[in-house]
Design an enzyme around this catalytic site. Structure first.
Site, PDB file in Angstrom:
ATOM      1  CD  GLU A 197      40.757 -26.021  58.843  1.00  0.00           C
ATOM      2  OE1 GLU A 197      41.365 -27.133  59.030  1.00  0.00           O
ATOM      3  OE2 GLU A 197      40.818 -25.648  57.867  1.00  0.00           O
ATOM      4  CD  GLU A 199      43.559 -22.637  56.680  1.00  0.00           C
ATOM      5  OE1 GLU A 199      43.082 -23.795  56.052  1.00  0.00           O
ATOM      6  OE2 GLU A 199      43.728 -22.620  57.906  1.00  0.00           O
TER       7      GLU A 199
HETATM    8  O1  IFM Z   1      47.234 -27.222  55.897  1.00  0.00           O
HETATM    9  C1  IFM Z   1      45.896 -27.221  56.526  1.00  0.00           C
HETATM   10  C2  IFM Z   1      45.562 -26.289  57.503  1.00  0.00           C
HETATM   11  O2  IFM Z   1      46.487 -26.262  58.549  1.00  0.00           O
HETATM   12  C3  IFM Z   1      44.344 -26.328  58.060  1.00  0.00           C
HETATM   13  N1  IFM Z   1      43.264 -26.114  56.947  1.00  0.00           N
HETATM   14  C4  IFM Z   1      43.592 -26.872  56.000  1.00  0.00           C
HETATM   15  C5  IFM Z   1      44.945 -26.826  55.290  1.00  0.00           C
HETATM   16  C6  IFM Z   1      45.194 -27.916  54.015  1.00  0.00           C
HETATM   17  O3  IFM Z   1      45.037 -29.126  54.388  1.00  0.00           O
END
Ligand code: IFM
Length: 479
Positions: free
Chosen positions: A189, A383
């Site tokens: 990210e 994710e």
């Molecule tokens: O916890 C975070 C993660 O570190 C990166 N992506 C989003 C998740 C939830 O906010």
């Protein structure tokens, strides 16, 4: 329990029992589909002062008054550094085929450049061996936000030097683990690193400057490019990058609303995918940056290097940005450059505990768009998950039906788009464990496994049991 799905094939919303939905997903995905869970170093490891680990920007940020909820930090987190064996056993019990975790740069190169810390590398060496012995494929992310503090002291991602330090660090890790780890993501990210870290300042290092944020965008992509080169030089063959691709949408139909969507979409999705997959930055985004007096510091040859072929893109999706035109009255600034004409729509309808709208149809639209606009790309869901304020029952069990529903709805979308031909090859639920949710501290629980933050005991929630049955059913269906 009954779950409403977003299946387009069914036309309107359709309701299915959780187990029936699991069966449909299990039989609808191909044999080699990867089933995983994800975490990141700072959010779970703890042991921030052990075995020669250096300080990172989140150590500093969390220590700074008022930056994180209750001043909470990852100092202890969920003590995965000492409990990794137990955690790997848990993953094996769940039947996971893959585990995505990040390496803490400050453990490997404590000062950000120069000497390597063998004790830091040794931890990941042990973790990788433990995973492989349990039949779980390690997926490494090299950078999940824990920049060594000495590198921030020279400007952090706003300074191009950091990209070269990242390449050196990547080389150290690839040399140590490349014989056993097959799948490598350079960055997690980068949008958050640049825009929340250097524009809104809501994340470490807490800088608030459009100039620094835009410079960071480019330097993160240069770091990715140099990291890929370092990995390829060590013979690594499965390399990608993990992006949070948050689609923008508006309930309004007007040229102004369309422009608000364009601006947000440009900075979250096209700003990253276009240089990586098409070798150019989107012209409208560059123009938005110019409005704020900010410029991407591109040097000769950078764009070609950034566009070097990748094996896949990791997608992190939770929720769309719902926006309308107009200046945002919210005191929290919108995390976009030149966003003074964009207002975030806040809704309380069908949201998670963080207030993030649950919109599986937006997710379906995103995946279809990725398939159509960036053809020939392989995608992994790196994710996806939901935060709730879970609490154990008197008997110790942890029931999280809302999360079962969220994960099932989104996995059913994956099944549907895969059947349509979008090349999504795996799903990593966020997260394996309840953990440190950055500036939100420990209140927001994303785990499929509950962690008692006092005793650190782990208890699989209903989602973990449901996910585990799904994985086993998928295996059985393809035997
Ligand atoms: O916890 C975070 C993660 O570190 C990166 N992506 C989003 C998740 C939830 O906010």
């Amino acid at each position: 329990m009954t779950i409403s799905t977003a299946s387009a094939a069914a036309g309107a919303t359709e309701s299915l029992d959780a187990e029936a939905l699991a069966a449909r997903i299990a039989t609808g995905l191909p044999k080699d589909f990867v089933w995983g869970a994800a975490t990141s170093a700072y959010q779970i490891e703890g042991a921030t002062d052990e075995d020669g680990r250096g300080q990172c920007i989140w150590d500093t940020f969390a220590r700074t008054r008022g930056k994180t909820a209750g001043g909470e930090s990852g100092d202890r987190a969920v003590d995965h550094y000492h409990r990794y064996r137990e955690d790997v056993a848990l993953m094996a019990d769940l039947g996971l085929s893959a585990y995505r975790f990040s390496i803490a740069w400050p453990r490997i190169v404590p000062t950000g450049s120069g000497a390597v810390n063998p004790a830091g590398l040794a931890f990941y060496d042990r973790l990788v061996d433990e995973l492989l012995a349990a039949g779980i494929d390690p997926w490494v992310t090299l950078y999940h936000w824990d920049l060594p503090q000495p590198l921030q002291d020279i400007g952090g991602w706003a300074n191009r030097e950091i990209a070269y330090r990242f390449a050196e660090y990547t080389d150290h890790v690839a040399t140590a683990l490349g014989d056993r780890v097959k799948h490598w993501s350079t960055l997690n990210e980068p949008w958050c690193s640049a825009f929340e870290g250097y524009l809104t300042g809501r994340h470490a290092p807490g800088v608030q400057s459009a100039h620094a944020a835009v410079r960071s965008v480019h330097h993160l992509l240069v770091a990715h490019a140099l990291g890929v080169e370092a990995l390829r030089a060590r013979g690594v063959s499965d390399v990608g990058i993990t992006l949070n691709l948050i689609p923008a949408e508006s309930p309004e139909e007007s040229p102004e609303a369309a422009d608000a969507v364009r601006l947000v979409d440009g900075q979250t999705i096209r700003l990253w995918l276009d240089p990586l997959l098409r070798g150019e930055y989107p012209a409208d985004v560059v123009a938005d940056f110019a409005k704020a007096g900010a410029e991407l510091p591109i040097q000769d040859g950078d764009l070609a290097r950034i566009a070097a072929p990748l094996d896949w893109i990791g997608v992190n999706y939770y929720s769309p940005h719902i926006v309308v035109p107009g200046e945002d009255p919210d005191p929290k600034p919108m995390p976009f450059v030149a966003a003074d004409t964009v207002t975030r729509v806040v809704t309380s309808e069908n949201v998670t505990a963080l207030g993030w709208p649950i919109r599986p149809r937006s997710f379906a639209a995103l995946l279809r768009r990725l398939g159509a606009e960036y053809p020939g790309t392989t995608w992994y869901m790196h994710e996806n998950g939901a935060a709730y304020l879970d609490q154990p029952e008197p008997d110790g069990s942890v029931l999280d039906p809302e999360r079962v529903s969220y994960v099932a709805q989104h996995l059913d979308v994956v099944r549907e788009v895969v059947q349509e031909g979008v090349d999504v090859r795996g799903y990593f639920v966020w997260s394996l464990l309840d953990n440190y949710e950055w500036a939100e501290g420990y209140k927001m629980r994303f785990g499929i496994v509950y962690v008692d933050f006092e005793t650190l005991a782990r208890t699989p929630k209903s989602t973990a049991h449901w996910y585990s049955r799904l994985i086993r059913e998928h295996r059985a269906a393809h035997e």
